[in-house]
Motif scaffolding. Structure first.
Motif, PDB file in Angstrom:
ATOM      1  N   PRO A  92     103.567  96.886   7.116  1.00 40.91           N
ATOM      2  CA  PRO A  92     104.814  96.825   7.883  1.00 40.91           C
ATOM      3  C   PRO A  92     105.705  98.026   7.565  1.00 40.91           C
ATOM      4  O   PRO A  92     105.823  98.437   6.410  1.00 40.91           O
ATOM      5  N   VAL A  93     106.277  98.598   8.587  1.00 38.75           N
ATOM      6  CA  VAL A  93     107.259  99.667   8.449  1.00 38.75           C
ATOM      7  C   VAL A  93     108.594  99.045   8.858  1.00 38.75           C
ATOM      8  O   VAL A  93     108.781  98.664  10.006  1.00 38.75           O
ATOM      9  N   ILE A  94     109.480  98.932   7.902  1.00 36.84           N
ATOM     10  CA  ILE A  94     110.721  98.189   8.102  1.00 36.84           C
ATOM     11  C   ILE A  94     111.896  99.157   8.104  1.00 36.84           C
ATOM     12  O   ILE A  94     112.133  99.857   7.129  1.00 36.84           O
ATOM     13  N   LEU A  95     112.612  99.194   9.213  1.00 32.90           N
ATOM     14  CA  LEU A  95     113.830  99.988   9.341  1.00 32.90           C
ATOM     15  C   LEU A  95     114.986  99.017   9.294  1.00 32.90           C
ATOM     16  O   LEU A  95     115.256  98.309  10.270  1.00 32.90           O
ATOM     17  N   SER A  96     115.642  98.955   8.154  1.00 30.45           N
ATOM     18  CA  SER A  96     116.706  97.967   8.024  1.00 30.45           C
ATOM     19  C   SER A  96     117.634  98.320   6.879  1.00 30.45           C
ATOM     20  O   SER A  96     117.199  98.781   5.833  1.00 30.45           O
ATOM     21  N   ASP A  97     118.893  98.078   7.092  1.00 31.91           N
ATOM     22  CA  ASP A  97     119.905  98.236   6.054  1.00 31.91           C
ATOM     23  C   ASP A  97     120.293  96.854   5.551  1.00 31.91           C
ATOM     24  O   ASP A  97     120.784  96.030   6.314  1.00 31.91           O
ATOM     25  N   GLY A  98     120.019  96.588   4.298  1.00 30.36           N
ATOM     26  CA  GLY A  98     120.507  95.366   3.677  1.00 30.36           C
ATOM     27  C   GLY A  98     119.782  94.084   4.029  1.00 30.36           C
ATOM     28  O   GLY A  98     120.286  93.005   3.743  1.00 30.36           O
ATOM     29  N   TRP A  99     118.601  94.167   4.641  1.00 32.32           N
ATOM     30  CA  TRP A  99     117.876  92.952   4.974  1.00 32.32           C
ATOM     31  C   TRP A  99     117.172  92.438   3.725  1.00 32.32           C
ATOM     32  O   TRP A  99     116.413  93.160   3.081  1.00 32.32           O
TER      33      TRP A  99
ATOM     34  N   SER B 156     104.526  97.557   1.875  1.00 35.49           N
ATOM     35  CA  SER B 156     105.345  97.871   3.042  1.00 35.49           C
ATOM     36  C   SER B 156     106.077  99.187   2.837  1.00 35.49           C
ATOM     37  O   SER B 156     106.228  99.662   1.718  1.00 35.49           O
ATOM     38  N   LEU B 157     106.507  99.752   3.933  1.00 35.41           N
ATOM     39  CA  LEU B 157     107.334 100.955   3.906  1.00 35.41           C
ATOM     40  C   LEU B 157     108.697 100.551   4.443  1.00 35.41           C
ATOM     41  O   LEU B 157     108.788  99.938   5.509  1.00 35.41           O
TER      42      LEU B 157
ATOM     43  N   GLU C 102      95.384 107.801   4.340  1.00 34.16           N
ATOM     44  CA  GLU C 102      94.500 106.720   4.786  1.00 34.16           C
ATOM     45  C   GLU C 102      94.098 105.769   3.669  1.00 34.16           C
ATOM     46  O   GLU C 102      94.091 104.551   3.845  1.00 34.16           O
ATOM     47  N   GLN C 103      93.720 106.312   2.529  1.00 35.15           N
ATOM     48  CA  GLN C 103      93.241 105.461   1.431  1.00 35.15           C
ATOM     49  C   GLN C 103      94.359 104.547   0.918  1.00 35.15           C
ATOM     50  O   GLN C 103      94.155 103.353   0.726  1.00 35.15           O
ATOM     51  N   ARG C 104      95.530 105.107   0.710  1.00 37.78           N
ATOM     52  CA  ARG C 104      96.667 104.305   0.231  1.00 37.78           C
ATOM     53  C   ARG C 104      97.083 103.286   1.291  1.00 37.78           C
ATOM     54  O   ARG C 104      97.388 102.137   0.969  1.00 37.78           O
ATOM     55  N   ALA C 105      97.065 103.674   2.560  1.00 36.69           N
ATOM     56  CA  ALA C 105      97.420 102.742   3.638  1.00 36.69           C
ATOM     57  C   ALA C 105      96.432 101.580   3.692  1.00 36.69           C
ATOM     58  O   ALA C 105      96.825 100.423   3.896  1.00 36.69           O
ATOM     59  N   ALA C 106      95.151 101.863   3.485  1.00 38.43           N
ATOM     60  CA  ALA C 106      94.143 100.802   3.492  1.00 38.43           C
ATOM     61  C   ALA C 106      94.388  99.819   2.345  1.00 38.43           C
ATOM     62  O   ALA C 106      94.302  98.602   2.529  1.00 38.43           O
ATOM     63  N   GLU C 107      94.709 100.344   1.172  1.00 42.80           N
ATOM     64  CA  GLU C 107      94.999  99.470   0.030  1.00 42.80           C
ATOM     65  C   GLU C 107      96.261  98.649   0.287  1.00 42.80           C
ATOM     66  O   GLU C 107      96.301  97.454  -0.003  1.00 42.80           O
ATOM     67  N   MET C 108      97.281  99.273   0.821  1.00 41.54           N
ATOM     68  CA  MET C 108      98.511  98.544   1.144  1.00 41.54           C
ATOM     69  C   MET C 108      98.228  97.439   2.164  1.00 41.54           C
ATOM     70  O   MET C 108      98.789  96.345   2.071  1.00 41.54           O
ATOM     71  N   GLY C 109      97.359  97.716   3.118  1.00 40.91           N
ATOM     72  CA  GLY C 109      96.991  96.710   4.112  1.00 40.91           C
ATOM     73  C   GLY C 109      96.284  95.518   3.477  1.00 40.91           C
ATOM     74  O   GLY C 109      96.545  94.371   3.837  1.00 40.91           O
TER      75      GLY C 109
END
Length: 79
Positions: free
Chosen positions: A22-29, A43-44, A63-70
């Motif tokens: 997940p890529v989360i654009l949020s202030d204070g959530w 998540s990012l 790619e490798q880090r994204a796969a692990e994060m997934g």
């Protein structure tokens, strides 16, 4: 994920269940289950003011880090 008209979006669960990052654009959530899950592992998150740099941030993960994060995201969903 960009904030909608509520503090929560079911899309977050859809992303986690698919094993995506997940890529989360949020202030204070305050993220769900923040006391149980280390969201930084799967998540990012960026402040809303940095929306224009999302593509660069995602590309920088690799790619490798994204796969692990997934994989960690999917485990968090199952948990």
């Amino acid at each position: 994920m960009v904030r909608g008209d509520h503090a929560y979006s079911y899309r977050l669960l859809e992303v986690l269940s698919s094993g995506s990052v997940p890529v989360i654009l949020s202030d204070g959530w305050l993220l769900p289950f923040h006391t149980l899950l280390d969201w930084t592992r799967f998540s990012l998150r960026l402040p809303e003011s940095q929306w224009a740099s999302v593509v660069d941030v995602v590309r920088a993960v690799g790619e490798q880090r994204a796969a692990e994060m997934g994989r960690v995201a999917r485990r968090a969903y199952e948990r």
